[in-house]
Design an enzyme around this catalytic site. Structure first.
Site: not given
Ligand code: ASP
Length: 370
Positions: A91, A218, A236, A246, A269-270
């Site tokens: 990730s 991330t 990330t 993106r 994260t997320g």
């Molecule tokens: N927040 C990160 C993103 O949207 C991805 C993640 O943290 O899982 O790129």
């Protein structure tokens, strides 16, 4: 007033302020030792998992360096470098899951509380440690964010090694599997293709091929040093198999990370889109400035995300978000929290008691998808 009596005066007033529950900003300028703070490093769960073949996890390394006198941001970045360089974490950094075209594009930002400076890079290709390039943006430019080819050219000029491909055999193989399943005949229209791609990713997570947390994935790491200095870094590879170009929340100041040296730090994260919409790391730091505990400050941001999630495609059968978002927050006193829309994930902490993985506090019950 003698030096001695001034010290006592400061101490008495500050400790009085604590007892009365004063907002952190009120005693932000005081020497750390008088503030009774507890140095701490917190991070997303991967911050106490991956070691890249070494002996320490991210939070351990950062805490060790920070308490041995290193600059707080240097210590945190050395911590996340472990995860960026570890091919097993798909990730972040090297071996991060690539975009829909099979190219690893990385995002990162960092903020230095005392220096009141920040830097970030987005959609950066070819450098394993985007956090160090984000720091170079902070230190060597008048800017806060460089993206794409420009970010790569900057990194090259700063002496970073540019690699043709940051895929590992594992990330390449997972991308091939995703491609085979989501686009077998190359004829789906773009809308259907995007929907099919996301659905395929979820199915691969459900089958255990990839960690569900790593469809998004991330590392965010924040620290309060023994000197009372606060900083943070987020890095990330973004959403797995994203549309090329993106950019999510991670490199955006106020979204993937926000630091105020007198108040605290928050990072995420997320699902980045949900966080970007509300600039939630900024919201959390502002909540802490008004005296909220990191946990309440971060839960408040999750409530904002829930309220802003109204599109049917983003809701589960209960009418709640069908994705997860996690926040990690610390204040200037060393209080900290890891929260998420849904429980399950852990977060990493390192204090003088050593590194730990703790369950996040959840806003909602159940599973995102169910
Ligand atoms: N927040 C990160 C993103 O949207 C991805 C993640 O943290 O899982 O790129």
């Amino acid at each position: 007033m003698t030096t001695h009596s001034r010290r006592n005066f400061v101490r008495n007033n500050l400790l009085g302020g604590f007892a009365a529950g004063a907002a952190p900003a009120a005693f932000g300028q005081a020497p750390a030792v008088l503030r009774g703070l507890r140095p701490v490093v917190i991070a997303s769960g991967n911050g106490n998992h991956f070691k890249n073949g070494g002996s320490a996890t991210c939070v351990e390394q950062a805490f060790r360096m920070m308490t041995s006198g290193a600059d707080v941001l240097d210590a945190l970045i050395a911590g996340v470098n472990i995860v960026e360089l570890d091919p097993e974490d798909n990730s972040v950094g090297y071996g991060g899951l690539p975009n829909a075209d099979g190219i690893v594009q990385l995002d990162s930002c960092c903020m230095h509380g005392p220096k009141k400076r920040a830097g970030g890079v987005a959609a950066l290709e070819g450098v394993r440690t985007p956090s160090l390039v984000a720091k170079a943006v902070m230190e060597h430019t008048d800017h806060h964010l460089l993206v794409g080819a420009g970010a790569q050219a900057f990194a090259r000029n700063m002496g970073f090694t540019i690699e043709a491909d940051l895929n590992t055999p594992k990330s390449r193989q997972l991308w091939l599997e995703w491609k085979r399943r989501s686009d077998p005949q190359h004829y789906l229209d773009p809308d259907k293709r995007a929907a099919a791609g996301f659905k395929t990713g979820l199915a691969m997570a459900a089958e255990g091929l990839i960690d569900g947390e790593h469809l998004y994935g991330t590392i965010n790491c924040n620290g309060l040093s023994p000197k009372g200095e606060i900083a943070g870094v987020t890095t990330t590879s973004g959403l797995a198999w994203k549309i090329p170009g993106r950019v999510g929340d991670s490199p955006i100041l106020g979204a993937g990370l926000y630091v105020d040296g007198l108040v605290g730090a928050a990072g995420s994260t997320g699902r980045g889109e949900a966080n970007l919409y509300g600039l939630c790391s900024f919201l959390i730091v502002e909540n802490m400035r008004r005296g909220m505990h990191p946990k309440d400050a971060a839960l408040d941001a999750l409530k904002r995300i829930k309220a802003n999630t109204v599109e049917k495609r983003l809701l589960n059968r209960r009418g709640e978000p069908n994705f997860n978002v996690n926040f990690y927050a610390i204040n200037a006193r060393g209080d900290f929290a890891g929260v998420a829309l849904y429980g399950g994930p852990t977060y990493a902490v390192c204090t003088e008691n050593g590194p730990q993985s703790r369950p996040v506090e959840a806003l909602l019950s159940g599973e995102p998808g169910a």
